[in-house]
Write a protein that holds these residues in place. Structure first.
Motif, short mmCIF file in Angstrom:
data_model
loop_
_atom_site.label_atom_id
_atom_site.label_comp_id
_atom_site.label_asym_id
_atom_site.label_seq_id
_atom_site.Cartn_x
_atom_site.Cartn_y
_atom_site.Cartn_z
N LYS A 178 -92.25 -60.02 -5.12
CA LYS A 178 -91.54 -58.30 -4.85
C LYS A 178 -91.08 -58.63 -3.74
CE LYS A 178 -94.40 -56.55 -8.59
NZ LYS A 178 -95.61 -55.70 -9.29
N GLU A 179 -92.01 -58.83 -2.11
CA GLU A 179 -91.92 -58.40 -1.30
C GLU A 179 -90.38 -58.93 -0.23
OE1 GLU A 179 -95.36 -59.76 1.15
OE2 GLU A 179 -96.07 -58.50 0.87
N VAL A 180 -90.34 -59.90 -1.13
CA VAL A 180 -89.36 -61.38 -0.84
C VAL A 180 -87.74 -60.79 -1.34
CG1 VAL A 180 -87.78 -62.94 -0.57
CG2 VAL A 180 -90.36 -63.38 0.05
N LEU A 181 -88.15 -60.06 -3.00
CA LEU A 181 -86.85 -59.43 -3.89
C LEU A 181 -86.46 -57.76 -2.75
CD1 LEU A 181 -88.41 -60.01 -7.05
CD2 LEU A 181 -86.60 -60.84 -6.11
N GLY A 182 -88.04 -57.14 -2.17
CA GLY A 182 -88.04 -56.11 -1.65
C GLY A 182 -87.01 -56.03 -0.27
N ALA A 183 -87.04 -57.95 0.19
CA ALA A 183 -86.49 -57.24 1.24
C ALA A 183 -84.87 -58.02 1.50
CB ALA A 183 -86.29 -58.93 2.58
N MET A 184 -84.53 -58.54 -0.20
CA MET A 184 -82.87 -59.33 -0.03
C MET A 184 -82.58 -57.48 -0.56
SD MET A 184 -83.86 -61.87 -2.69
CE MET A 184 -82.21 -62.66 -3.65
N LYS A 185 -82.76 -57.05 -0.94
CA LYS A 185 -82.48 -55.39 -1.22
C LYS A 185 -81.95 -54.87 -0.37
CE LYS A 185 -83.57 -51.12 -4.05
NZ LYS A 185 -83.87 -50.64 -4.43
N ARG A 186 -83.00 -54.65 0.95
CA ARG A 186 -82.94 -54.17 1.57
C ARG A 186 -81.09 -54.90 3.01
NH1 ARG A 186 -88.41 -53.31 1.63
NH2 ARG A 186 -88.51 -55.30 2.79
N VAL A 187 -82.03 -56.26 2.69
CA VAL A 187 -80.68 -56.90 3.75
C VAL A 187 -78.85 -57.07 3.06
CG1 VAL A 187 -80.71 -58.91 4.54
CG2 VAL A 187 -82.69 -57.94 4.67
N PHE A 188 -79.49 -58.06 2.14
CA PHE A 188 -78.16 -58.22 1.03
C PHE A 188 -77.69 -57.11 0.41
CE2 PHE A 188 -79.61 -61.77 1.74
CZ PHE A 188 -79.28 -62.73 2.99
N GLY A 189 -78.67 -56.27 -0.39
CA GLY A 189 -77.94 -55.24 -1.08
C GLY A 189 -78.00 -55.78 -2.28
N ILE A 190 -79.28 -56.41 -2.95
CA ILE A 190 -79.13 -57.41 -4.35
C ILE A 190 -80.08 -56.15 -4.76
CG2 ILE A 190 -79.69 -59.19 -5.46
CD1 ILE A 190 -79.25 -60.85 -3.04
N PHE A 191 -79.73 -55.96 -5.90
CA PHE A 191 -80.47 -55.54 -7.82
C PHE A 191 -80.08 -53.82 -7.24
CE2 PHE A 191 -83.46 -59.10 -6.82
CZ PHE A 191 -83.07 -59.47 -7.59
#
Length: 312
Positions: free
Chosen positions: A294-307
């Protein structure tokens, strides 16, 4: 073939796939895997570097794992693809040494790094109050530097020795990269000493860390079972079982390849098993460590805007 052997110091890589349409299709699949592995590992390194929430020892170690996977697959697949598509099979003497050095470095360093990651999870779950002292940023850097340094020294010794032995037979390596055991089989001298050293290196850099990792995660899973928090138990169990699955998928084919006696080995079987730890694992690591975290998914959302579009 014999004329080529006497007039050149280069080697021939016989490759993994047949020079037919089936081989081309399989190569296309490998190239897709290479692309996914490269993008996935580069994305993990970038995420961990730029997102402050991932600036913890666990993710610093994970970034080095991604770097090692990227180095491993990049040292093998491009040359394999070029040889197949160009119809050439040669690799220079120096190129073979460089490829062998990078491969052995990443294999040895990764075994030590995986042990460090297992220790990190053990301390975090079984001794959480001691985590800041046992897994400080300074200790994490020592683990990373130690893994790279010891792995490089071991690799340099093996690569230099392998290139210095006389090859008076065919220089055709029945493999898709310069794998040291495959090269030793071409030597015109008794190589039992170096074969023993390969066995010892595999034991020290992979088998012993693997046993330590298994014992560590076994202790962690026992501690997880006794956790009162259901959410914490689920998170810890997912993390540890994921790490252990990756380690098993990576190490077991390697053990089967490198710890067997020479008379029980076959080139075809060696090549197929090598695909697991040279091509498949570098692709799977970033996928497993990101999609199940979940922490990596959250970082992907913050950095790349994914999800982010999923909530709109």
């Amino acid at each position: 073939m014999e004329k080529w052997n006497h007039t050149s110091n280069d080697f021939i890589l016989l490759g993994l796939f047949p020079l037919k349409q089936t081989g081309l299709l399989l190569l296309c699949l490998v190239i897709i895997i290479f692309f996914l592995a490269s993008v996935g590992n580069l994305a993990m390194i970038h995420l961990i570097h730029v997102d402050p929430c991932l600036h913890t020892p666990m993710y610093f170690l994970l970034s080095q794992l991604s770097l090692m996977d990227l180095m491993c697959i990049s040292s093998i697949v491009p040359k394999m693809a070029f040889n197949f598509l160009s119809g050439q099979k040669g690799i220079s003497f120096l190129g073979c040494g460089v490829q062998s050095f990078f491969f052995v470095t990443t294999i040895g360093s990764e075994g030590l790094l995986l042990a460090s990651m297992a220790y990190d999870r053990y301390v975090a779950i079984c001794h959480p109050l001691h985590y800041p002292t046992h897994m400080s940023n300074k200790m994490c850097m020592k683990m990373i530097i130690g893994s790279w340094t010891v792995g490089s020294i071991n690799s340099l010794a093996h690569s230099v020795y392998t290139l210095r032995i006389p090859y008076c037979r065919s220089r055709a390596i029945d493999h898709f990269f310069c794998d040291i055991p495959a090269m030793l089989s071409l030597a015109c001298m008794d190589t039992w000493v170096h074969e023993y050293m390969v066995f010892m290196s595999t034991t020290l850099f992979l088998l012993l860390p693997f046993l330590g990792i298994t014992a560590s995660y076994g202790r962690v899973l026992f501690a997880v079972y006794n956790m009162r928090s259901k959410e914490g138990r689920k998170k810890a169990f997912t993390t540890c079982s994921t790490h252990l699955t990756v380690v098993i998928f990576y190490c077991v084919p390697f053990f089967y390849n490198y710890l067997r006696p020479r008379n029980l080995r076959s080139p075809a079987e060696d090549k197929i098993l090598s695909v697991f730890y040279t091509i498949l694992t570098p692709m799977l690591n970033p996928v497993i460590y990101s999609l199940m975290n979940k922490e990596v998914l959250g970082a992907m959302k913050r950095v790349f805007g994914i999800f982010s579009s999923l909530k709109e």
